[in-house]
Design a protein around this motif. Sequence first.
Motif, PDB file in Angstrom:
ATOM      1  N   HIS A  70       0.850  -1.185   0.000  1.00 54.86           N
ATOM      2  CA  HIS A  70       0.000   0.000   0.000  1.00 54.86           C
ATOM      3  C   HIS A  70       0.892   1.243   0.000  1.00 54.86           C
ATOM      4  N   ALA A  71       0.776   2.054  -1.049  1.00 51.80           N
ATOM      5  CA  ALA A  71       1.497   3.330  -1.077  1.00 51.80           C
ATOM      6  C   ALA A  71       0.859   4.257  -0.050  1.00 51.80           C
ATOM      7  N   ALA A  72       1.688   4.953   0.723  1.00 52.98           N
ATOM      8  CA  ALA A  72       1.142   5.777   1.805  1.00 52.98           C
ATOM      9  C   ALA A  72       2.056   6.958   2.110  1.00 52.98           C
ATOM     10  N   LEU A  73       1.467   7.948   2.782  1.00 57.12           N
ATOM     11  CA  LEU A  73       2.198   9.105   3.287  1.00 57.12           C
ATOM     12  C   LEU A  73       2.046   9.154   4.802  1.00 57.12           C
ATOM     13  N   VAL A  74       3.072   9.655   5.477  1.00 55.07           N
ATOM     14  CA  VAL A  74       2.984   9.842   6.927  1.00 55.07           C
ATOM     15  C   VAL A  74       2.188  11.110   7.189  1.00 55.07           C
ATOM     16  N   ARG A  75       1.071  10.979   7.890  1.00 54.00           N
ATOM     17  CA  ARG A  75       0.217  12.137   8.151  1.00 54.00           C
ATOM     18  C   ARG A  75       0.363  12.672   9.573  1.00 54.00           C
ATOM     19  N   GLU A  76       0.707  11.826  10.522  1.00 56.74           N
ATOM     20  CA  GLU A  76       0.876  12.311  11.895  1.00 56.74           C
ATOM     21  C   GLU A  76       1.766  11.354  12.673  1.00 56.74           C
TER      22      GLU A  76
END
Length: 207
Positions: A70-76
């Motif tokens: 799963h491609a993802a970004l760090v949001r918090e």
Amino acid sequence: MEKIILEAEHREVLGKKVKAMRREGKLPAVIFGHTMETTPITLDMRDASKILAGVGSSTLVTIQLDGMEHAALVRERQHNVLSRALLHVDFQAVSLTETVRASVALILGDEDAPAVKAYGAMIIQGAESLEIECLPQYLPERIVVDLSSLKNIGDSIHIKDLPVMPGVEILDDPDTMVVVATALSEASLEDTGEGGEPEVIGADDED
């Protein structure tokens, strides 16, 4: 750019019970967004802390879960106030075919501006990040600002002067100042707040 992979497992433990997980070297996290429901997961504390230390909010990471990527970004991120150790991470799953918005850091180039060498100017940074929109795979980790055009006192660089990045739309006002070369004395006055008119005290003001 090298693919950043984090191996994850489903997490059943929730709430205050996650403290025991951390003592076992596991980092609680969640992944959500796109077509995914909010899913509690765990990561290896040591590996994840090391990898995420070099990851910004615009860095694409890959979460491996149940044999799928799963491609993802760090949001918090949540840190311990004293030790700064990671306590929890929120990941936002993204589609590589849909644009996302992100904040990208503006970093000043290593080379001094010509105005610094010629006139002893001080470089004042007005904007420290940019809001951009693009496909996740085009997200820059950071944007380096070339200072070579700052040749004289008063020269400045605005967002509209930054190089065009293919596939990336900048959402901020193009007239926003990024950096300016200013005289050292002026910069000192700005920092100390002493740039206004001096106060005049007359005889009537004495106690």
